[in-house]
Design a protein around this motif. Structure first.
Motif, PDB file in Angstrom:
ATOM      1  N   LYS A   8       0.876  -1.168   0.000  1.00 31.43           N
ATOM      2  CA  LYS A   8       0.000   0.000   0.000  1.00 31.43           C
ATOM      3  C   LYS A   8       0.910   1.212   0.000  1.00 31.43           C
ATOM      4  CE  LYS A   8      -2.133   1.401   3.758  1.00 31.43           C
ATOM      5  NZ  LYS A   8      -3.118   1.568   4.854  1.00 31.43           N
ATOM      6  N   THR A  76      -3.132   0.594  -3.754  1.00 27.96           N
ATOM      7  CA  THR A  76      -2.445  -0.693  -3.755  1.00 27.96           C
ATOM      8  C   THR A  76      -1.575  -0.780  -4.995  1.00 27.96           C
ATOM      9  OG1 THR A  76      -4.291  -1.701  -2.591  1.00 27.96           O
ATOM     10  CG2 THR A  76      -2.794  -3.196  -3.713  1.00 27.96           C
ATOM     11  N   ARG A 107      -1.165  -9.726   3.403  1.00 24.42           N
ATOM     12  CA  ARG A 107      -2.296 -10.436   2.801  1.00 24.42           C
ATOM     13  C   ARG A 107      -3.319  -9.424   2.329  1.00 24.42           C
ATOM     14  NH1 ARG A 107      -5.917 -14.837   6.078  1.00 24.42           N
ATOM     15  NH2 ARG A 107      -7.517 -15.067   4.488  1.00 24.42           N
ATOM     16  N   THR A 108      -3.980  -9.711   1.222  1.00 25.32           N
ATOM     17  CA  THR A 108      -5.080  -8.888   0.733  1.00 25.32           C
ATOM     18  C   THR A 108      -6.302  -9.773   0.542  1.00 25.32           C
ATOM     19  OG1 THR A 108      -4.571  -9.219  -1.592  1.00 25.32           O
ATOM     20  CG2 THR A 108      -3.482  -7.351  -0.504  1.00 25.32           C
ATOM     21  N   SER A 109      -7.431  -9.157   0.266  1.00 25.60           N
ATOM     22  CA  SER A 109      -8.672  -9.929   0.075  1.00 25.60           C
ATOM     23  C   SER A 109      -8.886 -10.337  -1.367  1.00 25.60           C
ATOM     24  CB  SER A 109      -9.854  -9.105   0.563  1.00 25.60           C
ATOM     25  OG  SER A 109      -9.989  -7.929  -0.224  1.00 25.60           O
ATOM     26  N   PHE A 110      -7.920 -10.035  -2.245  1.00 23.18           N
ATOM     27  CA  PHE A 110      -8.100 -10.402  -3.655  1.00 23.18           C
ATOM     28  C   PHE A 110      -6.995 -11.304  -4.121  1.00 23.18           C
ATOM     29  CE2 PHE A 110      -6.230  -6.186  -3.273  1.00 23.18           C
ATOM     30  CZ  PHE A 110      -5.082  -6.272  -4.030  1.00 23.18           C
TER      31      PHE A 110
END
Length: 110
Positions: A8, A76, A107-110
């Motif tokens: 980020k 991002t 970690r990311t959600s995608f």
């Protein structure tokens, strides 16, 4: 923590330069998430600084504390694109020394 794919980037910038920043980020594909691009968020913050002798401030006077509204923009970015993204930001950023923070994302959600 070298094993990360995304980071980020936080950018502090005057609101007047948001559109130019969006274009710069888009030009290097920062903020590309899945089938979406140009993804970023921003919030209003208050910045404080004191230009010291020898500085060339965008805003403020030497040896006087300045307080002004600005935006904190978050985007991002792929780890492999960090350098080109920072270069693109610096080309349009008005501050003598822009505040740009790069934070690894475990970690990311995608």
């Amino acid at each position: 923590m070298e094993n990360f794919q995304y980071c980020k980037i936080e950018i502090f910038i005057p609101e007047t330069h948001l559109s130019a920043l969006q274009g710069a980020l888009q030009s290097v594909d920062a903020g590309h998430i899945g089938n979406y691009d140009s993804c970023l968020s921003y919030s209003q913050v208050t910045g404080c600084w004191r230009p010291l002798e020898g500085s060339s401030p965008y805003s403020g006077k030497e040896n006087a504390v300045s307080t002004e509204p600005e935006l904190k923009v978050e985007v991002t970015c792929l780890r492999d694109h960090i350098d080109i993204t920072i270069d693109a930001i610096k080309k349009i950023h008005p501050y003598e020394i822009p505040v740009i923070n790069v934070i690894p994302l475990y970690r990311t959600s995608f």
